[in-house]
Scaffold this motif. Structure first.
Motif, PDB file in Angstrom:
ATOM      1  N   ASN A   6      64.422 -29.714 -49.638  1.00 23.46           N
ATOM      2  CA  ASN A   6      65.972 -28.823 -49.754  1.00 23.46           C
ATOM      3  C   ASN A   6      67.037 -29.986 -49.523  1.00 23.46           C
ATOM      4  OD1 ASN A   6      65.385 -25.906 -48.665  1.00 23.46           O
ATOM      5  ND2 ASN A   6      63.642 -27.231 -48.210  1.00 23.46           N
ATOM      6  N   PRO A   7      67.970 -29.780 -50.207  1.00 24.04           N
ATOM      7  CA  PRO A   7      69.184 -30.710 -50.032  1.00 24.04           C
ATOM      8  C   PRO A   7      69.824 -30.812 -48.702  1.00 24.04           C
ATOM      9  CG  PRO A   7      69.537 -29.299 -52.022  1.00 24.04           C
ATOM     10  CD  PRO A   7      68.474 -28.755 -51.168  1.00 24.04           C
ATOM     11  N   PRO A   8      70.219 -32.038 -48.059  1.00 26.43           N
ATOM     12  CA  PRO A   8      70.491 -32.284 -46.893  1.00 26.43           C
ATOM     13  C   PRO A   8      71.900 -31.537 -46.414  1.00 26.43           C
ATOM     14  CG  PRO A   8      70.771 -34.271 -47.814  1.00 26.43           C
ATOM     15  CD  PRO A   8      70.064 -33.497 -49.024  1.00 26.43           C
ATOM     16  N   ASP A   9      72.557 -31.456 -47.148  1.00 22.09           N
ATOM     17  CA  ASP A   9      73.742 -30.663 -47.230  1.00 22.09           C
ATOM     18  C   ASP A   9      73.843 -29.142 -47.167  1.00 22.09           C
ATOM     19  OD1 ASP A   9      73.423 -30.555 -49.926  1.00 22.09           O
ATOM     20  OD2 ASP A   9      75.725 -31.005 -50.200  1.00 22.09           O
ATOM     21  N   ARG A  10      72.620 -28.592 -47.152  1.00 20.65           N
ATOM     22  CA  ARG A  10      72.631 -27.282 -47.217  1.00 20.65           C
ATOM     23  C   ARG A  10      71.781 -26.686 -46.177  1.00 20.65           C
ATOM     24  NH1 ARG A  10      75.223 -25.049 -51.495  1.00 20.65           N
ATOM     25  NH2 ARG A  10      74.470 -23.016 -50.706  1.00 20.65           N
ATOM     26  N   ALA A  11      71.780 -25.235 -45.642  1.00 18.62           N
ATOM     27  CA  ALA A  11      71.305 -24.677 -44.647  1.00 18.62           C
ATOM     28  C   ALA A  11      69.489 -25.246 -44.594  1.00 18.62           C
ATOM     29  CB  ALA A  11      71.434 -23.232 -44.501  1.00 18.62           C
ATOM     30  N   GLN A  12      68.995 -25.469 -43.508  1.00 14.95           N
ATOM     31  CA  GLN A  12      67.715 -26.130 -43.533  1.00 14.95           C
ATOM     32  C   GLN A  12      66.725 -25.032 -43.196  1.00 14.95           C
ATOM     33  OE1 GLN A  12      66.885 -29.321 -44.600  1.00 14.95           O
ATOM     34  NE2 GLN A  12      68.861 -28.868 -45.224  1.00 14.95           N
ATOM     35  N   PRO A  13      65.464 -25.092 -43.588  1.00 18.77           N
ATOM     36  CA  PRO A  13      64.337 -24.333 -43.463  1.00 18.77           C
ATOM     37  C   PRO A  13      64.022 -24.460 -42.077  1.00 18.77           C
ATOM     38  CG  PRO A  13      63.531 -26.029 -44.629  1.00 18.77           C
ATOM     39  CD  PRO A  13      65.015 -26.054 -44.676  1.00 18.77           C
ATOM     40  N   VAL A  14      63.863 -23.221 -41.108  1.00 17.89           N
ATOM     41  CA  VAL A  14      63.235 -23.096 -39.792  1.00 17.89           C
ATOM     42  C   VAL A  14      62.335 -22.367 -39.558  1.00 17.89           C
ATOM     43  CG1 VAL A  14      65.653 -24.103 -39.140  1.00 17.89           C
ATOM     44  CG2 VAL A  14      65.329 -21.546 -39.283  1.00 17.89           C
ATOM     45  N   ALA A  15      62.170 -21.307 -40.122  1.00 14.54           N
ATOM     46  CA  ALA A  15      61.011 -20.186 -39.813  1.00 14.54           C
ATOM     47  C   ALA A  15      60.438 -19.429 -41.005  1.00 14.54           C
ATOM     48  CB  ALA A  15      61.927 -19.066 -38.984  1.00 14.54           C
ATOM     49  N   ILE A  16      59.290 -19.042 -40.818  1.00 15.13           N
ATOM     50  CA  ILE A  16      58.955 -18.052 -41.867  1.00 15.13           C
ATOM     51  C   ILE A  16      58.732 -16.773 -41.441  1.00 15.13           C
ATOM     52  CG2 ILE A  16      56.620 -17.593 -43.189  1.00 15.13           C
ATOM     53  CD1 ILE A  16      55.841 -20.592 -43.085  1.00 15.13           C
ATOM     54  N   VAL A  17      59.210 -15.661 -42.068  1.00 14.11           N
ATOM     55  CA  VAL A  17      59.304 -14.407 -41.594  1.00 14.11           C
ATOM     56  C   VAL A  17      58.590 -13.422 -42.838  1.00 14.11           C
ATOM     57  CG1 VAL A  17      61.280 -14.798 -40.629  1.00 14.11           C
ATOM     58  CG2 VAL A  17      61.299 -14.195 -42.748  1.00 14.11           C
ATOM     59  N   LYS A  18      58.181 -12.207 -42.208  1.00 12.60           N
ATOM     60  CA  LYS A  18      57.917 -11.223 -43.328  1.00 12.60           C
ATOM     61  C   LYS A  18      58.437 -10.067 -42.846  1.00 12.60           C
ATOM     62  CE  LYS A  18      53.372 -10.828 -40.814  1.00 12.60           C
ATOM     63  NZ  LYS A  18      51.803 -10.931 -40.979  1.00 12.60           N
ATOM     64  N   ALA A  19      58.456  -8.807 -43.824  1.00 11.11           N
ATOM     65  CA  ALA A  19      58.911  -7.613 -43.741  1.00 11.11           C
ATOM     66  C   ALA A  19      57.833  -6.307 -43.719  1.00 11.11           C
ATOM     67  CB  ALA A  19      60.040  -7.428 -44.831  1.00 11.11           C
ATOM     68  N   GLY A  20      56.523  -6.682 -43.765  1.00  8.33           N
ATOM     69  CA  GLY A  20      55.909  -5.636 -44.084  1.00  8.33           C
ATOM     70  C   GLY A  20      55.772  -4.996 -45.600  1.00  8.33           C
ATOM     71  N   ARG A  21      56.366  -5.745 -46.531  1.00  6.20           N
ATOM     72  CA  ARG A  21      56.604  -5.424 -47.726  1.00  6.20           C
ATOM     73  C   ARG A  21      57.139  -6.582 -48.537  1.00  6.20           C
ATOM     74  NH1 ARG A  21      62.091  -3.106 -50.079  1.00  6.20           N
ATOM     75  NH2 ARG A  21      61.624  -4.836 -51.146  1.00  6.20           N
ATOM     76  N   GLY A  22      57.027  -6.619 -49.815  1.00  8.94           N
ATOM     77  CA  GLY A  22      57.570  -7.836 -50.524  1.00  8.94           C
ATOM     78  C   GLY A  22      59.212  -7.938 -50.272  1.00  8.94           C
TER      79      GLY A  22
END
Length: 248
Positions: free
Chosen positions: A111-127
């Protein structure tokens, strides 16, 4: 050309890898099983319960290197193996909080350092698709061949992150299928809308580098940047690569 299903593809973690399938059972009102089952939220996300818009997630449009990830899913254990040409391979369970730090260590350099960074994995019960519809994306190999010809370079199917690829249609004929029904194998889908494309399609899925002006080509030659369709399953049933398809 015979009208056949050429490829089935799913993306267990949205924007983080792809894998092809030989067959799958489609269920009415549901996305392709395990497709976009998880998504990677970044530190600027404003999440709501359930489905969320793509702007909340790390994805190829903002982090091109992610496009070079391939994946495989062990459904029985909900374990995902990711591979990237620059980061090697890792296997983890997205539902296990103990595996999150290891995943973030592996993926953050993509991920480019000047972009928002990944912090969590989520799901929605659907795609966690790019549309609020519980849809599959349906694409034509003939349209891809025509666009490749107009651009003077071969374009991989993997750029488009599609679920179902169809052989046997006339180039771009699918754009007139809105409201029609598509029967494949034992399943039927209703075609709901066209897919407007983003800059992720400009990225080479082998290297994760931008190398093709797909959006400019679509706009120049066709006056829009649509490629492919969203369809919702209305009759459950099995499908397999090589099945015939027809409009109903």
């Amino acid at each position: 050309m015979t009208a056949l299903l050429a490829q089935i593809c799913r993306h267990p973690i949205k924007g983080h890898g792809r894998e092809t399938l030989a067959s799958v059972r489609l269920l009415a009102g549901e996305c392709l099983a395990w497709d976009r089952h998880w998504a990677v939220a970044h530190d600027a996300a404003k999440l709501v319960e359930g489905w969320n818009r793509c702007v909340n997630f790390a994805r190829g449009a903002k982090a091109p290197a992610l496009m070079a990830i391939t994946s495989s899913l062990d459904e029985a254990t909900a374990t995902v193996t990711l591979h990237h040409p620059d980061r090697g391979e890792m296997t983890f369970r997205p539902d296990d909080p103990a595996d999150l730090p290891r995943f973030l260590e592996w993926v953050t350099p993509l991920n480019p350092p000047d972009r928002a960074q990944p912090v969590a994995i989520v799901k929605a019960g659907r795609g966690m698709t790019d549309t609020p519809l519980p849809a599959l994306s349906i694409l034509s190999t003939a349209s891809l061949a025509d666009l490749s010809s107009k651009m003077g370079q071969p374009l991989s199917r993997d750029r488009w992150r599609g679920n179902l690829w169809l052989d046997g249609a006339e180039p771009w004929a699918e754009l007139d299928w809105i409201g029609k029904h598509l029967a494949i194998g034992g399943a039927v889908l209703k075609i709901e809308e066209r897919i407007e494309r983003c800059s992720a399609t400009t990225v080479d899925p082998e290297t994760g580098k931008v190398n093709a002006p797909t959006l400019n080509a679509l706009n120049t030659h066709f006056g829009h940047q649509d490629f492919g369709l969203y369809g919702v399953v209305v009759e459950s049933g099995p499908i397999a690569v090589g099945d015939e398809w027809r409009l109903a």
